[in-house]
Design a protein around this motif. Structure first.
Motif, PDB file in Angstrom:
ATOM      1  N   THR A 114       0.845  -1.212   0.000  1.00  0.00           N
ATOM      2  CA  THR A 114       0.000   0.000   0.000  1.00  0.00           C
ATOM      3  C   THR A 114       0.879   1.261   0.000  1.00  0.00           C
ATOM      4  OG1 THR A 114      -1.686  -1.212   1.222  1.00  0.00           O
ATOM      5  CG2 THR A 114      -1.889   1.186   1.202  1.00  0.00           C
ATOM      6  N   LYS A 116       3.961   1.571  -0.984  1.00  0.00           N
ATOM      7  CA  LYS A 116       4.664   1.692  -2.281  1.00  0.00           C
ATOM      8  C   LYS A 116       3.714   2.184  -3.365  1.00  0.00           C
ATOM      9  CE  LYS A 116       8.642  -1.230  -1.644  1.00  0.00           C
ATOM     10  NZ  LYS A 116       8.470  -2.471  -0.866  1.00  0.00           N
ATOM     11  N   GLN A 117       2.484   1.720  -3.331  1.00  0.00           N
ATOM     12  CA  GLN A 117       1.516   2.175  -4.342  1.00  0.00           C
ATOM     13  C   GLN A 117       1.241   3.668  -4.190  1.00  0.00           C
ATOM     14  OE1 GLN A 117       0.615   0.866  -6.990  1.00  0.00           O
ATOM     15  NE2 GLN A 117       0.715  -1.358  -6.785  1.00  0.00           N
ATOM     16  N   LYS A 120       4.231   5.502  -5.644  1.00  0.00           N
ATOM     17  CA  LYS A 120       4.165   5.476  -7.111  1.00  0.00           C
ATOM     18  C   LYS A 120       3.139   6.489  -7.619  1.00  0.00           C
ATOM     19  CE  LYS A 120       3.915   1.716 -10.160  1.00  0.00           C
ATOM     20  NZ  LYS A 120       3.578   0.302 -10.302  1.00  0.00           N
ATOM     21  N   LYS A 121       2.020   6.509  -6.940  1.00  0.00           N
ATOM     22  CA  LYS A 121       0.949   7.426  -7.325  1.00  0.00           C
ATOM     23  C   LYS A 121       1.447   8.879  -7.233  1.00  0.00           C
ATOM     24  CE  LYS A 121      -3.177   8.273  -8.406  1.00  0.00           C
ATOM     25  NZ  LYS A 121      -3.702   7.874  -9.659  1.00  0.00           N
ATOM     26  N   VAL A 140      -5.339   3.731  -5.414  1.00  0.00           N
ATOM     27  CA  VAL A 140      -4.174   3.146  -4.738  1.00  0.00           C
ATOM     28  C   VAL A 140      -4.571   1.829  -4.063  1.00  0.00           C
ATOM     29  CG1 VAL A 140      -2.660   3.452  -2.724  1.00  0.00           C
ATOM     30  CG2 VAL A 140      -2.910   5.304  -4.403  1.00  0.00           C
ATOM     31  N   ARG A 143      -5.257  -0.982  -6.571  1.00  0.00           N
ATOM     32  CA  ARG A 143      -3.989  -1.578  -7.029  1.00  0.00           C
ATOM     33  C   ARG A 143      -3.399  -2.476  -5.942  1.00  0.00           C
ATOM     34  NH1 ARG A 143      -1.357   1.212 -11.382  1.00  0.00           N
ATOM     35  NH2 ARG A 143      -2.397   3.173 -11.911  1.00  0.00           N
ATOM     36  N   ALA A 144      -3.392  -1.962  -4.698  1.00  0.00           N
ATOM     37  CA  ALA A 144      -2.784  -2.713  -3.595  1.00  0.00           C
ATOM     38  C   ALA A 144      -3.563  -3.999  -3.327  1.00  0.00           C
ATOM     39  CB  ALA A 144      -2.730  -1.847  -2.335  1.00  0.00           C
ATOM     40  N   GLN A 147      -2.932  -6.504  -6.182  1.00  0.00           N
ATOM     41  CA  GLN A 147      -1.572  -7.052  -6.102  1.00  0.00           C
ATOM     42  C   GLN A 147      -1.469  -8.063  -4.956  1.00  0.00           C
ATOM     43  OE1 GLN A 147       1.466  -3.984  -5.907  1.00  0.00           O
ATOM     44  NE2 GLN A 147       3.028  -5.472  -5.300  1.00  0.00           N
TER      45      GLN A 147
END
Ligand code: HEM
Length: 416
Positions: A114, A116-117, A120-121, A140, A143-144, A147
């Motif tokens: 989470t 890291k997402q 990145k965002k 976010v 994606r988390a 993944q």
């Protein structure tokens, strides 16, 4: 036998939608009672509050979930065959499946993924003047969640899937268009996940053991049969949809940091122990689930009140999280209340009460706390930002689910 105090007036269904989170608490207060009877959708129901009310509600001998959920909620929010409506051994067996995903290592993974997402965002925010945090959090967390769950997600479908998962959540207290959007989102999401389960079972895609998609696709029921694809899809959605729902708590969390009167929260949230207490207080104070329902399994008497077989009983989730008998100054945001907190099973119940394995208490509580912590860590440690004052920080107690009106906008974001 004592008479259960009666709410005045006729059917209250319209008032539930109008009064939202305050519907039950207002009536308990007016009647000076932890129990009352009213009518919803033409049927008599009993409403309970207080720690003892919750203890009763979570007694599996007395209550069951079969037939407790309105069809409209199953068709939009939960799915028609999912764990929420199960009882007894089949429920416990299914619950173990969810609980098996929540190992300390996997929960730590969820937190790392989470954060890291978010990072990145944030790389994409450089060119933007301002961003709306709830909107960003949905993506976010989508994606988390995917993944973490082993669900392949193509870049171009992220926005669409995040929105579909959110629309199911957003539909729960609605009639009309918001409800229908939730239903449509459920259909599309189920289709999406069903195809992925088939692909996995046919070896067209891969997933690691311990991920939600793997465990659900290869789970066996008590009779030894694999889960029907439809049911497996509903249960996978039961992991990723509520993870996206945590976006609500992130918007409220950012609001709590902003409104901290001493302006210390931003610094203190960076500390490990404080952030945990902060996350608990977000879950306690801010509105999410208003109440839950179950049906009386067989006739019984409690405190002199008669509960008839089949009667629908509601437990006042929001009210218990704000009960002054359990919480000092319950309307105040005060993470410190959780310092040395020896919580019971029936006091802090934003995600249900009782035992996770035996009852219906949310198996995603740890995910929720990890996702909130990772997100607040990102907000306080990874970026600097300003909060434009020209936005509406208020939130409704009648709209279910609720959110800060502006979602929470931040600007002049600088990555540290
Ligand atoms: C059940 C709230 C996040 C999965 C529940 C219940 C509530 C709740 C109130 C019902 C408890 C009961 O019926 O007694 C929330 C809130 C969340 C959240 C407010 C965060 C915003 C999650 C997450 C997951 C999850 C992240 C991911 C695994 C489930 C499942 C159930 C459930 C599978 C059904 C459990 C059962 O019927 O035995 N949740 N939840 N929830 N939650 Fe959550």
């Amino acid at each position: 036998m004592k008479q259960i105090p009666k709410d005045k007036g006729l059917d209250q269904s319209v008032n539930v939608l109008r009064e939202g989170y305050q519907f039950l608490p207002k009536r308990f207060e007016r009647l000076g009672s932890d129990i009352f009877q009213t009518r919803l959708l033409g049927k008599k129901i009993i409403c309970l509050t207080g720690e003892e009310g919750a203890r009763l509600f979570y007694d599996n001998e007395k209550f069951k979930r079969k037939g407790a959920l309105p069809k409209r909620i199953q068709k939009s929010l939960f799915g028609e065959n999912a764990i929420q409506g199960m009882d007894g051994d089949p429920h416990q067996h299914r619950k173990l499946l969810f609980m098996s995903l929540m190992t300390p290592e996997r929960l730590e993974d969820l937190g790392d993924i989470t954060r890291k997402q978010w990072q990145k965002k944030a790389q994409g925010w450089g060119r933007k003047k301002a961003v709306e945090l709830h909107e960003e959090a949905k993506e976010v967390l989508c994606r988390a969640a995917c993944q973490w769950s082993g669900i392949p997600l193509r870049e171009k479908e992220v926005k669409k899937r995040a929105e579909q998962l959110w629309l199911m959540v957003d539909s729960f207290g609605a009639v009309g268009p918001r409800h229908w959007k939730g239903r449509k989102a459920r259909k599309l999401s189920e289709q999406w996940i069903k195809e992925l389960i088939e692909d996995l079972r046919e070896g067209k895609i891969e997933a690691s053991q311990g991920t939600a998609i793997y465990e659900m696709a290869y789970h066996r029921n008590l009779d030894g049969q694999p889960l029907d694809t439809q049911i497996a899809a509903e249960e996978i959605l039961n992991v990723i949809r509520p993870t996206v729902a945590v976006s609500t708590y992130i918007a409220f969390g950012a609001l709590a940091i902003h409104q901290d009167p001493k302006q210390e929260a931003k610094v203190k949230v960076a500390e490990d122990e404080y952030i945990e207490m902060f996350a608990q207080e977000i879950r306690r104070l801010f509105p999410f689930v208003p109440f839950l329902g179950a049906r009386v399994r067989r006739d019984f008497i409690w405190n002199g009140y008669y509960f008839k077989t089949g009667r629908l009983v509601l437990i006042d989730i929001h009210g218990i999280d704000h009960d002054p008998r359990l919480w000092d100054n319950p309307q105040e945001f005060s993470p410190e209340r959780f310092y040395n907190w020896k919580g019971g099973l029936f006091d802090l119940i934003p995600q249900g009460g009782g035992d996770h394995y035996k009852g219906h208490r949310c198996p995603g509580e740890w995910i929720t706390i990890e996702a909130i912590k990772a997100s607040l860590n990102f907000l306080t440690n990874d970026i600097d930002y300003e909060v434009p004052l020209k936005q509406d920080f208020s939130y409704s107690l009648s709209r279910m689910p609720s959110l800060p009106e502006s979602g929470f906008i931040i600007k002049n974001i600088v990555r540290k």
